[in-house]
Scaffold this motif. Structure first.
Motif, PDB file in Angstrom:
ATOM      1  N   PHE A 142      55.712  21.455 -39.318  1.00 15.01           N
ATOM      2  CA  PHE A 142      56.917  21.070 -38.571  1.00 15.01           C
ATOM      3  C   PHE A 142      58.160  21.644 -39.254  1.00 15.01           C
ATOM      4  CE2 PHE A 142      54.767  16.891 -36.977  1.00 15.01           C
ATOM      5  CZ  PHE A 142      53.970  17.630 -36.132  1.00 15.01           C
TER       6      PHE A 142
ATOM      7  N   GLY B 273      58.910  23.994 -36.638  1.00 17.66           N
ATOM      8  CA  GLY B 273      59.440  23.007 -35.708  1.00 17.66           C
ATOM      9  C   GLY B 273      58.321  22.246 -35.030  1.00 17.66           C
ATOM     10  N   PHE B 274      58.606  21.032 -34.632  1.00 22.15           N
ATOM     11  CA  PHE B 274      57.606  20.183 -33.989  1.00 22.15           C
ATOM     12  C   PHE B 274      57.087  20.805 -32.705  1.00 22.15           C
ATOM     13  CE2 PHE B 274      56.756  16.869 -30.783  1.00 22.15           C
ATOM     14  CZ  PHE B 274      55.680  16.235 -31.382  1.00 22.15           C
TER      15      PHE B 274
ATOM     16  N   LEU C 153      65.268  15.288 -40.397  1.00 17.27           N
ATOM     17  CA  LEU C 153      66.591  15.801 -40.070  1.00 17.27           C
ATOM     18  C   LEU C 153      66.535  16.851 -38.963  1.00 17.27           C
ATOM     19  CD1 LEU C 153      67.962  16.233 -43.703  1.00 17.27           C
ATOM     20  CD2 LEU C 153      68.366  14.334 -42.128  1.00 17.27           C
ATOM     21  N   TYR C 154      65.547  17.720 -39.056  1.00 17.76           N
ATOM     22  CA  TYR C 154      65.460  18.854 -38.146  1.00 17.76           C
ATOM     23  C   TYR C 154      64.970  18.466 -36.757  1.00 17.76           C
ATOM     24  CZ  TYR C 154      66.263  23.443 -40.268  1.00 17.76           C
ATOM     25  OH  TYR C 154      66.820  24.581 -40.774  1.00 17.76           O
ATOM     26  N   ASP C 155      63.943  17.633 -36.714  1.00 17.14           N
ATOM     27  CA  ASP C 155      63.242  17.393 -35.455  1.00 17.14           C
ATOM     28  C   ASP C 155      63.478  16.004 -34.889  1.00 17.14           C
ATOM     29  OD1 ASP C 155      62.042  19.847 -34.869  1.00 17.14           O
ATOM     30  OD2 ASP C 155      60.484  19.529 -36.381  1.00 17.14           O
TER      31      ASP C 155
ATOM     32  N   ARG D 171      65.373  14.989 -32.576  1.00 16.71           N
ATOM     33  CA  ARG D 171      65.439  14.917 -31.116  1.00 16.71           C
ATOM     34  C   ARG D 171      64.062  15.007 -30.467  1.00 16.71           C
ATOM     35  NH1 ARG D 171      68.384  20.773 -30.512  1.00 16.71           N
ATOM     36  NH2 ARG D 171      66.762  21.895 -31.603  1.00 16.71           N
TER      37      ARG D 171
ATOM     38  N   ASP E 105      70.470  20.059 -26.224  1.00 16.70           N
ATOM     39  CA  ASP E 105      69.959  18.713 -25.946  1.00 16.70           C
ATOM     40  C   ASP E 105      68.470  18.555 -26.251  1.00 16.70           C
ATOM     41  OD1 ASP E 105      72.438  17.940 -25.142  1.00 16.70           O
ATOM     42  OD2 ASP E 105      72.042  18.110 -23.001  1.00 16.70           O
ATOM     43  N   LYS E 106      67.687  19.562 -25.874  1.00 17.71           N
ATOM     44  CA  LYS E 106      66.236  19.403 -26.001  1.00 17.71           C
ATOM     45  C   LYS E 106      65.612  20.325 -27.024  1.00 17.71           C
ATOM     46  CE  LYS E 106      64.769  20.135 -21.745  1.00 17.71           C
ATOM     47  NZ  LYS E 106      63.786  19.887 -20.665  1.00 17.71           N
TER      48      LYS E 106
ATOM     49  N   GLU F 117      62.533  25.335 -27.980  1.00 18.31           N
ATOM     50  CA  GLU F 117      61.104  25.326 -27.650  1.00 18.31           C
ATOM     51  C   GLU F 117      60.791  24.361 -26.522  1.00 18.31           C
ATOM     52  OE1 GLU F 117      59.002  27.383 -28.882  1.00 18.31           O
ATOM     53  OE2 GLU F 117      60.028  28.165 -30.646  1.00 18.31           O
TER      54      GLU F 117
ATOM     55  N   TYR G 172      70.955  24.560 -35.064  1.00 23.37           N
ATOM     56  CA  TYR G 172      69.745  23.768 -34.830  1.00 23.37           C
ATOM     57  C   TYR G 172      68.509  24.630 -34.664  1.00 23.37           C
ATOM     58  CZ  TYR G 172      70.526  18.752 -34.096  1.00 23.37           C
ATOM     59  OH  TYR G 172      70.717  17.411 -34.265  1.00 23.37           O
TER      60      TYR G 172
ATOM     61  N   ARG H  89      65.561  28.803 -36.564  1.00 20.73           N
ATOM     62  CA  ARG H  89      64.183  29.221 -36.862  1.00 20.73           C
ATOM     63  C   ARG H  89      63.443  29.710 -35.628  1.00 20.73           C
ATOM     64  NH1 ARG H  89      62.077  23.117 -38.226  1.00 20.73           N
ATOM     65  NH2 ARG H  89      62.702  22.263 -36.227  1.00 20.73           N
ATOM     66  N   SER H  90      63.960  29.417 -34.435  1.00 28.46           N
ATOM     67  CA  SER H  90      63.323  29.913 -33.213  1.00 28.46           C
ATOM     68  C   SER H  90      63.774  31.333 -32.869  1.00 28.46           C
ATOM     69  CB  SER H  90      63.643  28.995 -32.029  1.00 28.46           C
ATOM     70  OG  SER H  90      63.070  27.718 -32.230  1.00 28.46           O
TER      71      SER H  90
ATOM     72  N   PHE I  69      76.984  19.276 -40.390  1.00 26.55           N
ATOM     73  CA  PHE I  69      76.007  18.193 -40.234  1.00 26.55           C
ATOM     74  C   PHE I  69      76.462  17.133 -39.237  1.00 26.55           C
ATOM     75  CE2 PHE I  69      73.070  14.823 -41.623  1.00 26.55           C
ATOM     76  CZ  PHE I  69      71.905  15.558 -41.645  1.00 26.55           C
TER      77      PHE I  69
ATOM     78  N   THR J 287      74.551  16.216 -36.085  1.00 26.38           N
ATOM     79  CA  THR J 287      73.423  15.287 -36.030  1.00 26.38           C
ATOM     80  C   THR J 287      73.846  13.845 -35.795  1.00 26.38           C
ATOM     81  OG1 THR J 287      73.371  14.714 -38.390  1.00 26.38           O
ATOM     82  CG2 THR J 287      72.215  16.725 -37.732  1.00 26.38           C
TER      83      THR J 287
END
Lengths: 217, 217
Positions: free
Chosen positions: A33, A37-38, A120-122, A124, B35-36, B39, B121, B124-125, B185, B188
């Motif tokens: 993760f 990422g999740f 922290l990252y995932d 949402r 928002d989501k 991924e 956010y 990494r994608s 930050f 978040t």
DNA sequence: CCTACCGATCGGTAGG
DNA sequence: CCTACCGATCGGTAGG
């Protein structure tokens, strides 16, 4: 290569094995993760990382989201444990602040400690119905920081205007959000050097403390 | 409800329309990604948000990752533009710091300004082969901060030990990473109150400036 | 930009 | 915990 699982000696040991497999899944998931990422991590990735087939994680967790929740819970459990241990060895506000900063960097960046970075990252990706449970534990952690920073602020040692009257120093909550934000945001840019171990985190903690905390005259 | 697209008057206008549709896709994607997450957002989500069918975004972008890159590029373009405009109206180091903090909060939290939050956010994608392009522009933004903070530090106005000798104040890079981390930050935890507009961001910027910058005696 | 579609993959399950 | 599998969905494409 045994096709049949060896019979366990006692039910207690069998239960311990099952808990170990569950823990292995949590650890492997945390790393995946954290890296991808999740959403980008598949159940097959997780299973493969611990030598299982794709359907088997569902023997331990009822769905993928529950694995995410377990990762976050494990992170907070370890985080509270390590922080309380570190605080126990510090006696002044300055020492306690330094201990909390250094410990938090370890929680975020130590090898095998990817849980809080995932939190922290995932965040949402965690289903709403699980958020309250995690927040409740996270609040306990934030309270440790609040107390630590309040002591420092009362002593006139925190922030750019700390030595003046209390009203100029600002509120503790703002200080906490700024400081924890600065530290937590390191997950986006800090990369541990291979082979140097915890040395770099010590240096990072030093620089952080020196930036936020007024040094004794 | 027209089944046939009205013929455009000139090729220039048609090109502008195409650019507008592309911009609409970028804006809608930014909001969805914010928002989501990248991924968890589907191409169908994006198409639906601008009234297209699922295959049509690929008329404007060759794949989903390119949309992400375009979102990040748009954020940096707007961010640099807004920051340079804000800096132009400030004449002292203190004013410039305040302007950069307030502008950055707007970039992160203003309605319709979700691009940089996506950059932070969903970094990494972004495929590795696109990262260098984004970093190059991001470096320009970081340099504006560096100059701003260096001036403040040279004036002995930054951080908890700022008024002492320069070596006690620490390095500018650490200060930049801590301050930008603290501000970034907020994506978040900060949620804009409905109806109060930019007021809350003003207050947040005030508290941030007061925490990091030494006030005039 | 739409229609119609495809191959791949995903989370998850039944039955052992 | 494995085998074998399934329905759903996803990114993307051909042809207009």
């Amino acid at each position: 290569m045994t096709q049949t699982r060896p019979r366990e000696k006692t039910p207690g040991v069998e239960g311990a094995d099952e808990a170990n497999r569950r823990q292995a899944l949590i650890r492997a998931s945390a790393r995946l993760f954290r890296d991808k990422g999740f959403e980008a991590t598949t159940v097959r990735d997780i299973a493969g990382a611990v030598g299982m087939r794709s359907g088997s994680p569902f023997y331990h967790f009822s769905n993928k989201q529950d694995i995410l929740k377990a990762v976050m819970e494990e992170g907070l459990r370890q985080g509270l444990e390590r922080t309380e241990a570190a605080l126990g060895m510090a006696s002044t506000p300055q020492q306690r602040f330094r201990a909390m900063v250094r410990t938090h960097y370890g929680i975020l960046h130590d090898e095998g400690s990817e849980f809080i970075a995932v939190l922290l990252y995932d965040w949402r990706s965690l289903p709403d119905e699980h958020k309250a449970d995690i927040v409740a534990v996270k609040d306990r952690y934030d309270r440790l920081w609040h107390v630590c920073l309040k002591d420092l602020m009362d002593a006139g040692l925190l922030g750019a205007n700390s030595e003046r009257d209390p009203s100029a120093a600002g509120d503790v909550k703002t200080a906490r959000l700024m400081i924890m934000g600065a530290i937590n945001f390191t997950v986006t840019w800090y990369k541990q050097q291979a082979g140097r171990g915890a040395m770099d985190l010590d240096a990072l903690a030093d620089r952080t403390v020196r930036f936020f905390m007024r040094e004794a005259p």
